[in-house]
Motif scaffolding. Structure first.
Motif, PDB file in Angstrom:
ATOM      1  N   GLY A  69      65.056  33.299  73.652  1.00 29.91           N
ATOM      2  CA  GLY A  69      66.239  33.991  73.160  1.00 29.91           C
ATOM      3  C   GLY A  69      66.543  33.627  71.719  1.00 29.91           C
ATOM      4  N   TYR A  70      66.437  32.330  71.412  1.00 29.30           N
ATOM      5  CA  TYR A  70      66.688  31.862  70.049  1.00 29.30           C
ATOM      6  C   TYR A  70      65.702  32.506  69.078  1.00 29.30           C
ATOM      7  N   ALA A  71      64.420  32.533  69.459  1.00 34.46           N
ATOM      8  CA  ALA A  71      63.385  33.084  68.580  1.00 34.46           C
ATOM      9  C   ALA A  71      63.501  34.591  68.412  1.00 34.46           C
ATOM     10  N   LEU A  72      64.142  35.251  69.380  1.00 34.22           N
ATOM     11  CA  LEU A  72      64.245  36.712  69.342  1.00 34.22           C
ATOM     12  C   LEU A  72      65.204  37.200  68.255  1.00 34.22           C
ATOM     13  N   CYS A  73      66.062  36.327  67.777  1.00 35.18           N
ATOM     14  CA  CYS A  73      67.124  36.760  66.860  1.00 35.18           C
ATOM     15  C   CYS A  73      66.596  37.467  65.619  1.00 35.18           C
ATOM     16  N   ASP A  74      65.473  37.029  65.084  1.00 38.27           N
ATOM     17  CA  ASP A  74      64.920  37.680  63.892  1.00 38.27           C
ATOM     18  C   ASP A  74      64.610  39.149  64.159  1.00 38.27           C
ATOM     19  N   ASP A  75      64.033  39.438  65.336  1.00 36.44           N
ATOM     20  CA  ASP A  75      63.729  40.829  65.694  1.00 36.44           C
ATOM     21  C   ASP A  75      65.001  41.637  65.908  1.00 36.44           C
ATOM     22  N   LEU A  76      66.015  41.018  66.488  1.00 37.17           N
ATOM     23  CA  LEU A  76      67.277  41.726  66.708  1.00 37.17           C
ATOM     24  C   LEU A  76      67.917  42.099  65.372  1.00 37.17           C
ATOM     25  N   VAL A  77      67.914  41.161  64.428  1.00 37.34           N
ATOM     26  CA  VAL A  77      68.475  41.436  63.103  1.00 37.34           C
ATOM     27  C   VAL A  77      67.669  42.513  62.394  1.00 37.34           C
ATOM     28  N   LYS A  78      66.356  42.425  62.488  1.00 36.12           N
ATOM     29  CA  LYS A  78      65.471  43.396  61.838  1.00 36.12           C
ATOM     30  C   LYS A  78      65.728  44.813  62.360  1.00 36.12           C
ATOM     31  N   ASN A  79      66.077  44.918  63.652  1.00 34.88           N
ATOM     32  CA  ASN A  79      66.325  46.227  64.256  1.00 34.88           C
ATOM     33  C   ASN A  79      67.799  46.631  64.218  1.00 34.88           C
ATOM     34  N   ARG A  80      68.584  45.931  63.395  1.00 36.28           N
ATOM     35  CA  ARG A  80      69.994  46.264  63.169  1.00 36.28           C
ATOM     36  C   ARG A  80      70.808  46.293  64.467  1.00 36.28           C
ATOM     37  N   VAL A  81      70.474  45.415  65.388  1.00 36.52           N
ATOM     38  CA  VAL A  81      71.196  45.316  66.657  1.00 36.52           C
ATOM     39  C   VAL A  81      72.523  44.601  66.425  1.00 36.52           C
ATOM     40  N   THR A  82      73.587  45.107  67.038  1.00 37.93           N
ATOM     41  CA  THR A  82      74.900  44.480  66.886  1.00 37.93           C
ATOM     42  C   THR A  82      75.435  43.889  68.188  1.00 37.93           C
ATOM     43  N   ALA A  83      74.734  44.128  69.298  1.00 37.70           N
ATOM     44  CA  ALA A  83      75.156  43.572  70.589  1.00 37.70           C
ATOM     45  C   ALA A  83      73.940  43.519  71.509  1.00 37.70           C
ATOM     46  N   ALA A  84      73.987  42.591  72.468  1.00 35.41           N
ATOM     47  CA  ALA A  84      72.868  42.451  73.400  1.00 35.41           C
ATOM     48  C   ALA A  84      73.377  42.294  74.818  1.00 35.41           C
ATOM     49  N   MET A  85      72.796  43.073  75.729  1.00 35.87           N
ATOM     50  CA  MET A  85      73.008  42.913  77.159  1.00 35.87           C
ATOM     51  C   MET A  85      71.808  42.134  77.683  1.00 35.87           C
ATOM     52  N   VAL A  86      72.044  40.903  78.152  1.00 37.77           N
ATOM     53  CA  VAL A  86      70.962  39.973  78.472  1.00 37.77           C
ATOM     54  C   VAL A  86      70.953  39.699  79.976  1.00 37.77           C
ATOM     55  N   SER A  87      69.752  39.633  80.552  1.00 39.81           N
ATOM     56  CA  SER A  87      69.639  39.462  82.000  1.00 39.81           C
ATOM     57  C   SER A  87      69.620  38.002  82.429  1.00 39.81           C
ATOM     58  N   ASN A  88      69.551  37.070  81.489  1.00 44.69           N
ATOM     59  CA  ASN A  88      69.388  35.656  81.809  1.00 44.69           C
ATOM     60  C   ASN A  88      70.345  34.830  80.962  1.00 44.69           C
ATOM     61  N   ASP A  89      71.103  33.945  81.588  1.00 47.18           N
ATOM     62  CA  ASP A  89      72.122  33.176  80.879  1.00 47.18           C
ATOM     63  C   ASP A  89      71.527  32.255  79.815  1.00 47.18           C
ATOM     64  N   GLU A  90      70.384  31.638  80.116  1.00 50.07           N
ATOM     65  CA  GLU A  90      69.755  30.759  79.124  1.00 50.07           C
ATOM     66  C   GLU A  90      69.347  31.539  77.875  1.00 50.07           C
ATOM     67  N   ALA A  91      68.729  32.704  78.082  1.00 52.29           N
ATOM     68  CA  ALA A  91      68.322  33.529  76.944  1.00 52.29           C
ATOM     69  C   ALA A  91      69.536  33.971  76.145  1.00 52.29           C
ATOM     70  N   ALA A  92      70.624  34.301  76.852  1.00 51.50           N
ATOM     71  CA  ALA A  92      71.852  34.712  76.163  1.00 51.50           C
ATOM     72  C   ALA A  92      72.391  33.587  75.292  1.00 51.50           C
TER      73      ALA A  92
END
Length: 316
Positions: A210-233
């Motif tokens: 989840g921590y490592a995913l943040c770069d991809d989320l920022v790159k894709n202009r994501v402003t919110a995330a619905m996450v299936s796993n509490d640790e990843a969130a």
């Protein structure tokens, strides 16, 4: 022999003086009843096998607690096996439990792989899935309505003005995500005329991912995330904060399991609430009925869910 059997099985139809004599000998000889022999005689071992994918995961641990409490209530013993979510280990665990002559099995896992399904179908003992979906509804199962739960949580994120909402799960192709959560996520977006883009589907199943995913989320202009796993969130939230992106001011995070972790983070995590203990308890009670050959009309049980808005979303 009959008198000893009555005493060690707590049948009180024995004179107190006789019971005391028997218990003195039992203690002196350090005698233990032989459950294997008892099972051969009665065709019942009063033992239930439980397969859990990760004993350290608080989600499955809560389910296991519910299973154990109801098992104790109905005088069943539990054999708990850890599969690590690995298909080969799941098959091996099943065969080990079968060799122990268990009376029933509760399966907890992300989904039923074909090899596990074949093994479960081959044995004529009751099986109940706890917190695990079966799209074919072949096996009795206890869950929540994952599709409706995700739909409602995504609606909250949309209500805050988000137009680029990601869906994050450990493995997108797993049945619980592919057949239930993702359709709920997509239906919520479609109802608000928001584009359903595959580029907004991401995989992350633990804190580090989840921590490592943040770069991809920022790159894709994501402003919110619905996450299936509490640790990843939690990983996503900390990753965003470390990148100078505030939660929930600039980025919102909602998760799915409402484990203790959701209250330990800062800010606390908004989440779908699940009656995890009850899922395990109801699954075990359902299994006791099946093991006793009782007629069970409802074999697919959906327990109620809720939404807990906390500090990681603007609607808190």
């Amino acid at each position: 022999m009959a008198t000893v059997s009555r005493v060690v099985n707590h049948n009180h139809n024995v004179k107190p003086a006789t019971e005391q004599k028997v218990m003195e000998v039992v203690k002196r000889l350090n005698y233990r009843p032989n459950d294997v022999a008892r099972g051969l005689a009665s065709k019942k071992t009063t033992t239930v096998g439980v397969i859990i994918p990760n004993v350290t995961n608080s989600y499955f641990a809560a389910l296991a607690r519910g299973i154990d409490d109801i098992a104790e209530m109905y005088q069943y013993n539990i054999i708990l096996t850890n599969s690590d979510g690995d298909e080969q280990k799941e098959v091996k665990a099943l065969n080990t439990l079968y060799s122990k002559q268990v009376d029933g099995i509760i399966f907890m896992g992300h989904e039923l792989c074909p090899a596990v399904r074949v093994e479960l179908e081959a044995e004529r003992i009751p099986v109940v899935l706890a917190g695990s979906v079966d799209p074919d509804n072949e096996f009795p199962n206890v869950n929540i309505d994952y599709q409706a739960a995700v739909h409602n949580q995504v609606n909250n994120l949309l209500a805050s003005g988000n137009q680029r909402i990601a869906f994050v799960a450990g493995e997108l192709n797993r049945s619980i995500n592919r057949d239930f959560r993702i359709p709920g996520y997509q239906a919520a977006l479609s109802a608000q005329q928001q584009p359903v883009a595959t580029e907004l589907l991401f995989e992350a199943g633990n804190y580090d991912e989840g921590y490592a995913l943040c770069d991809d989320l920022v790159k894709n202009r994501v402003t919110a995330a619905m996450v299936s796993n509490d640790e990843a969130a939690a990983g996503i939230m900390n990753g965003m904060n470390d990148r100078g992106i505030t939660v929930p001011g600039q980025f919102e995070v909602a998760t799915s399991d409402n484990t203790k972790l959701t209250e330990m983070t800062r800010p606390t995590l908004s989440t779908i609430t699940q009656p995890l203990y009850d899922v395990g308890a109801v699954a075990m009670r359902l299994l006791t009925k099946l093991m006793d050959n009782q007629v069970v009309e409802q074999k697919q049980v959906l327990l109620p869910f809720g939404l807990k808005q906390r500090g990681s979303t603007k609607a808190s």
